[in-house]
Design a protein around this motif. Structure first.
Motif, short mmCIF file in Angstrom:
data_model
loop_
_atom_site.label_atom_id
_atom_site.label_comp_id
_atom_site.label_asym_id
_atom_site.label_seq_id
_atom_site.Cartn_x
_atom_site.Cartn_y
_atom_site.Cartn_z
N PHE A 127 12.01 25.75 40.85
CA PHE A 127 11.79 24.56 40.02
C PHE A 127 10.46 24.68 39.28
O PHE A 127 10.39 24.55 38.07
CB PHE A 127 11.77 23.29 40.87
CG PHE A 127 12.99 23.07 41.71
CD1 PHE A 127 14.25 23.37 41.23
CD2 PHE A 127 12.87 22.57 42.99
CE1 PHE A 127 15.38 23.15 42.01
CE2 PHE A 127 13.99 22.35 43.78
CZ PHE A 127 15.25 22.65 43.28
N VAL A 128 9.40 24.90 40.05
CA VAL A 128 8.04 24.98 39.50
C VAL A 128 7.33 26.13 40.20
O VAL A 128 7.48 26.34 41.41
CB VAL A 128 7.25 23.67 39.74
CG1 VAL A 128 5.83 23.80 39.18
CG2 VAL A 128 7.97 22.48 39.13
N LYS A 129 6.52 26.85 39.42
CA LYS A 129 5.70 27.92 39.98
C LYS A 129 4.30 27.80 39.40
O LYS A 129 4.13 27.81 38.18
CB LYS A 129 6.31 29.29 39.67
CG LYS A 129 5.57 30.47 40.27
CD LYS A 129 6.30 31.77 39.95
CE LYS A 129 5.61 32.97 40.56
NZ LYS A 129 6.31 34.23 40.22
N ALA A 130 3.30 27.67 40.26
CA ALA A 130 1.91 27.57 39.83
C ALA A 130 1.15 28.76 40.39
O ALA A 130 1.08 28.95 41.61
CB ALA A 130 1.30 26.27 40.32
N ILE A 131 0.60 29.58 39.50
CA ILE A 131 -0.04 30.83 39.89
C ILE A 131 -1.55 30.65 39.88
O ILE A 131 -2.13 30.15 38.90
CB ILE A 131 0.37 31.97 38.93
CG1 ILE A 131 1.90 32.11 38.91
CG2 ILE A 131 -0.28 33.28 39.31
CD1 ILE A 131 2.42 33.01 37.82
N SER A 132 -2.22 31.05 40.96
CA SER A 132 -3.67 30.93 41.04
C SER A 132 -4.34 31.68 39.90
O SER A 132 -4.03 32.84 39.63
CB SER A 132 -4.15 31.46 42.39
OG SER A 132 -5.55 31.35 42.50
N ASP A 133 -5.25 31.00 39.18
CA ASP A 133 -5.96 31.57 38.03
C ASP A 133 -5.00 32.03 36.94
O ASP A 133 -5.33 32.94 36.16
CB ASP A 133 -6.85 32.75 38.46
CG ASP A 133 -7.93 32.34 39.44
OD1 ASP A 133 -8.47 31.22 39.29
OD2 ASP A 133 -8.24 33.13 40.36
N GLY A 134 -3.82 31.43 36.89
CA GLY A 134 -2.84 31.86 35.90
C GLY A 134 -1.98 30.73 35.41
O GLY A 134 -2.41 29.56 35.32
#
Length: 244
Positions: free
Chosen positions: A181-188
């Motif tokens: 559904f959602v993907k949050a990438i560290s420093d990205g």
């Protein structure tokens, strides 16, 4: 000749029994103990085990190098009116009580807790089972609650903000089958998906709309389902700027 028989048990410092002592339905009475050699029933070569009553409390005291073992087929510790504190069942459970009500019980593969459990340290295990609508709560006022109501699973935060944090990795919201559904990438980037296909992505200079398969669509509307501005870019189809 007949051996002398000593009948003065008070002054005999080492009386011995030739057989079992029969109390003749009487009590053996000990006064309050004021020290290790006064009014105590002792066992062992070094008086390692002693039973006695001091002015306010009663004691079973083991002072030797071994352990104190209390053995029974079923062991119950209770108050004078029979209200249980503890029960140990042969080849079975250990039970703990509060005011006669069982609150804790061991089983072969788990422990059962009746009521709330408050932990001041770390709780470790392989599985925590909570019945429908019972909650795992956090905070002095049960501010954060996790529970399943029989139909849905709920994370409820009643004070402040709810943060989902990771150190140096990725936070992903997805179905149990892995569909994102959602993907949050560290420093990205932050990525949004539709039917497991990425449709929206942030990057250093802005946003990217589309899934990279040659089709791009962006629709802005007034919240009532009425499109105000629509941009489409598919293979061979010009967009608003005339790019194919």
């Amino acid at each position: 000749s007949w051996a002398a028989v000593v009948t003065d048990l008070v002054n005999d410092s080492s009386p011995q029994l030739g057989g079992d002592l029969d109390t003749n339905s009487k009590n053996i009475s000990f006064g309050d103990s004021s020290g290790s050699t006064v009014n105590r029933l002792t066992f062992g070569a070094g008086n390692d085990l002693s039973i006695f009553h001091a002015p306010e409390n009663s004691f079973i005291s083991e002072t030797g190098s071994g352990n104190l073992k209390i053995q029974a087929s079923n062991l119950i510790l209770a108050d004078v009116d029979g209200t249980n504190f503890f029960q140990g069942i042969n080849n079975g459970a250990v039970e703990l009580f509060h005011n006669g009500n069982k609150k804790f019980e061991t089983a072969s593969d788990r422990v059962n807790i009746t009521g709330h459990m408050i932990a001041s340290g770390t709780v470790k295990g392989t599985k925590l089972s909570v019945d429908d609508s019972d909650k795992a709560t956090f905070g002095s006022s049960d501010d954060l609650q996790l529970y399943h109501n029989g139909t849905d699973s709920i994370i409820s935060n009643n004070t402040g903000n709810l943060y989902i944090q990771t150190a140096d990795s990725t936070v992903t919201l997805q179905r149990t089958n892995g569909e994102k559904f959602v993907k949050a990438i560290s420093d990205g980037a932050v990525e949004l998906y539709y039917n497991n296909n990425k449709k929206f992505e942030t990057f250093g200079d802005g946003i990217i709309v589309g899934d990279g398969d040659g089709g791009v669509g962006l629709t802005l509307n007034d919240g009532q389902g009425n499109a105000n501005v629509t941009f489409n870019h598919a293979a061979g189809v010009p967009d608003q700027n005339g790019n194919a």
